[in-house]
Scaffold this motif. Structure first.
Motif, PDB file in Angstrom:
ATOM      1  N   GLY A 158      47.157  39.238  80.023  1.00 50.37           N
ATOM      2  CA  GLY A 158      46.835  39.151  78.607  1.00 50.37           C
ATOM      3  C   GLY A 158      47.309  40.336  77.791  1.00 50.37           C
ATOM      4  O   GLY A 158      47.381  40.255  76.566  1.00 50.37           O
ATOM      5  N   ASP A 195      51.713  39.501  75.070  1.00 45.89           N
ATOM      6  CA  ASP A 195      51.517  38.380  74.150  1.00 45.89           C
ATOM      7  C   ASP A 195      52.332  37.195  74.659  1.00 45.89           C
ATOM      8  O   ASP A 195      53.548  37.134  74.468  1.00 45.89           O
ATOM      9  CB  ASP A 195      51.956  38.790  72.738  1.00 45.89           C
ATOM     10  CG  ASP A 195      51.644  37.726  71.690  1.00 45.89           C
ATOM     11  OD1 ASP A 195      51.437  36.557  72.070  1.00 45.89           O
ATOM     12  OD2 ASP A 195      51.615  38.067  70.501  1.00 45.89           O
ATOM     13  N   SER A 221      44.832  47.192  78.169  1.00 45.14           N
ATOM     14  CA  SER A 221      43.835  46.158  78.434  1.00 45.14           C
ATOM     15  C   SER A 221      42.494  46.845  78.676  1.00 45.14           C
ATOM     16  O   SER A 221      42.438  47.923  79.276  1.00 45.14           O
ATOM     17  CB  SER A 221      44.228  45.303  79.643  1.00 45.14           C
ATOM     18  OG  SER A 221      44.195  46.049  80.838  1.00 45.14           O
ATOM     19  N   ASP A 257      40.130  45.717  80.541  1.00 43.05           N
ATOM     20  CA  ASP A 257      39.646  45.438  81.885  1.00 43.05           C
ATOM     21  C   ASP A 257      40.688  45.891  82.902  1.00 43.05           C
ATOM     22  O   ASP A 257      41.738  46.392  82.547  1.00 43.05           O
ATOM     23  CB  ASP A 257      39.370  43.941  82.043  1.00 43.05           C
ATOM     24  CG  ASP A 257      40.653  43.128  81.924  1.00 43.05           C
ATOM     25  OD1 ASP A 257      41.477  43.454  81.049  1.00 43.05           O
ATOM     26  OD2 ASP A 257      40.846  42.194  82.716  1.00 43.05           O
ATOM     27  N   TRP A 291      44.430  43.450  83.498  1.00 45.79           N
ATOM     28  CA  TRP A 291      45.442  43.263  82.448  1.00 45.79           C
ATOM     29  C   TRP A 291      45.162  42.000  81.634  1.00 45.79           C
ATOM     30  O   TRP A 291      46.057  41.462  80.995  1.00 45.79           O
ATOM     31  CB  TRP A 291      46.861  43.148  83.038  1.00 45.79           C
ATOM     32  CG  TRP A 291      47.317  44.264  83.904  1.00 45.79           C
ATOM     33  CD1 TRP A 291      47.518  44.220  85.243  1.00 45.79           C
ATOM     34  CD2 TRP A 291      47.678  45.599  83.498  1.00 45.79           C
ATOM     35  NE1 TRP A 291      47.959  45.429  85.711  1.00 45.79           N
ATOM     36  CE2 TRP A 291      48.071  46.304  84.655  1.00 45.79           C
ATOM     37  CE3 TRP A 291      47.698  46.260  82.261  1.00 45.79           C
ATOM     38  CZ2 TRP A 291      48.484  47.633  84.619  1.00 45.79           C
ATOM     39  CZ3 TRP A 291      48.108  47.578  82.237  1.00 45.79           C
ATOM     40  CH2 TRP A 291      48.498  48.255  83.402  1.00 45.79           C
ATOM     41  N   ALA A 292      43.914  41.509  81.639  1.00 44.93           N
ATOM     42  CA  ALA A 292      43.626  40.202  81.042  1.00 44.93           C
ATOM     43  C   ALA A 292      43.220  40.290  79.577  1.00 44.93           C
ATOM     44  O   ALA A 292      43.629  39.458  78.766  1.00 44.93           O
ATOM     45  CB  ALA A 292      42.527  39.498  81.841  1.00 44.93           C
ATOM     46  N   ILE A 293      42.382  41.252  79.225  1.00 40.41           N
ATOM     47  CA  ILE A 293      41.814  41.306  77.873  1.00 40.41           C
ATOM     48  C   ILE A 293      42.479  42.444  77.115  1.00 40.41           C
ATOM     49  O   ILE A 293      42.237  43.615  77.407  1.00 40.41           O
ATOM     50  CB  ILE A 293      40.292  41.526  77.919  1.00 40.41           C
ATOM     51  CG1 ILE A 293      39.637  40.453  78.791  1.00 40.41           C
ATOM     52  CG2 ILE A 293      39.711  41.510  76.509  1.00 40.41           C
ATOM     53  CD1 ILE A 293      38.167  40.678  79.050  1.00 40.41           C
ATOM     54  N   PRO A 294      43.328  42.134  76.144  1.00 39.69           N
ATOM     55  CA  PRO A 294      44.076  43.198  75.463  1.00 39.69           C
ATOM     56  C   PRO A 294      43.243  43.906  74.412  1.00 39.69           C
ATOM     57  O   PRO A 294      42.294  43.350  73.855  1.00 39.69           O
ATOM     58  CB  PRO A 294      45.233  42.433  74.803  1.00 39.69           C
ATOM     59  CG  PRO A 294      44.648  41.081  74.510  1.00 39.69           C
ATOM     60  CD  PRO A 294      43.704  40.788  75.644  1.00 39.69           C
ATOM     61  N   HIS A 295      43.592  45.149  74.159  1.00 42.06           N
ATOM     62  CA  HIS A 295      43.125  45.838  72.957  1.00 42.06           C
ATOM     63  C   HIS A 295      44.094  45.404  71.865  1.00 42.06           C
ATOM     64  O   HIS A 295      45.286  45.694  71.930  1.00 42.06           O
ATOM     65  CB  HIS A 295      43.159  47.347  73.149  1.00 42.06           C
ATOM     66  CG  HIS A 295      42.567  48.113  72.016  1.00 42.06           C
ATOM     67  ND1 HIS A 295      43.299  48.519  70.927  1.00 42.06           N
ATOM     68  CD2 HIS A 295      41.303  48.537  71.792  1.00 42.06           C
ATOM     69  CE1 HIS A 295      42.516  49.171  70.087  1.00 42.06           C
ATOM     70  NE2 HIS A 295      41.305  49.187  70.583  1.00 42.06           N
ATOM     71  N   PHE A 296      43.593  44.718  70.850  1.00 47.48           N
ATOM     72  CA  PHE A 296      44.463  43.941  69.969  1.00 47.48           C
ATOM     73  C   PHE A 296      45.184  44.798  68.936  1.00 47.48           C
ATOM     74  O   PHE A 296      44.870  44.781  67.748  1.00 47.48           O
ATOM     75  CB  PHE A 296      43.672  42.825  69.287  1.00 47.48           C
ATOM     76  CG  PHE A 296      43.318  41.709  70.229  1.00 47.48           C
ATOM     77  CD1 PHE A 296      44.257  40.753  70.568  1.00 47.48           C
ATOM     78  CD2 PHE A 296      42.058  41.631  70.802  1.00 47.48           C
ATOM     79  CE1 PHE A 296      43.941  39.723  71.446  1.00 47.48           C
ATOM     80  CE2 PHE A 296      41.739  40.608  71.680  1.00 47.48           C
ATOM     81  CZ  PHE A 296      42.676  39.646  72.009  1.00 47.48           C
TER      82      PHE A 296
END
Length: 226
Positions: A147, A150, A160, A162, A165-170
């Protein structure tokens, strides 16, 4: 030293024309809150003080520069002795701290650290160290499938939150993507992995509107560099 408070990010500094610092801070809100002035009001007040008290500003800036110089004294010069030991130490550190299931350094949040991965690729190119290549390419594959990348628009988030690498800092930073673009091009030059080529293509398209010529030029440069 200027504000008697801890430092942090983002950094806001005001300098004279010849780059003497005279006021600074970290985050300033758009409107007065949290006991801090609003940034627009702050700009006006700094400008007024700058115009009305130039001698005070210069004196303070010189004192601050002298104080900073005392905190970081210049080391005595000596002949440099170069060896491969620092590179060996760096590689040993990466090998011990690496997440061998998900790539990158163990733990969360997880940053790409393109400088470290580039060192590993160069280590392989210079000495044929297979473990360095495996550590680098594992991380690049996991990031490209995760994640932090993109999957719709191309390009990488800053990190990320987590360990997967799943939840990005947007937020996407230009300097991060520029370095990662070069890194993936280098990895493609070594491995010819089509995944790395696709990441280069999609990331470059962020700034070149799908300019295939720019992407091919980058991949050619990567081949020449390695």
């Amino acid at each position: 030293m200027l504000t008697q408070r801890n430092g942090g990010w983002p950094l806001t500094m005001f300098l004279t024309a010849d780059q003497l610092p005279f006021f600074g801070g970290t985050y300033f809100p758009d409107q007065p809150k949290y006991g801090m002035p609003g940034f627009a009001d702050l700009l006006k007040r700094v400008r007024e003080f700058y115009d009305q008290h130039p001698d005070d500003i210069r004196a303070q800036g010189e004192q601050l520069t002298q104080a900073l110089a005392r905190t970081t004294p210049r080391p005595e010069s000596h002949p440099s002795q170069f060896s491969r030991a620092p590179l060996d130490d760096a590689e040993a550190y990466f090998a011990s701290a690496f997440d061998r299931d998900r790539g990158g350094l163990t733990g969360a949040p997880k940053f790409p650290h393109p400088d470290s991965l580039e060192l590993l690729l160069r280590r392989f190119a210079a000495a044929g160290d297979r473990e360095s290549l495996d550590l680098a390419t594992l991380t690049l594959r996991k990031m490209a499938h995760g994640g932090i990348y993109d999957q719709v628009g191309g390009g990488f988030a800053r990190y990320s939150v987590d360990a997967d690498w799943a939840i990005p800092h947007f937020e996407k930073m230009l300097y991060d993507n520029a370095w990662l673009l070069r890194l993936y091009a280098d990895a493609w030059a070594i491995t010819r992995n089509p995944l790395f080529e696709r990441v280069c293509d999609e990331t470059a398209a962020l700034g070149h509107a799908g300019d295939a010529v720019a992407r091919r030029r980058l991949l050619l440069v990567a081949r020449c560099r390695l």
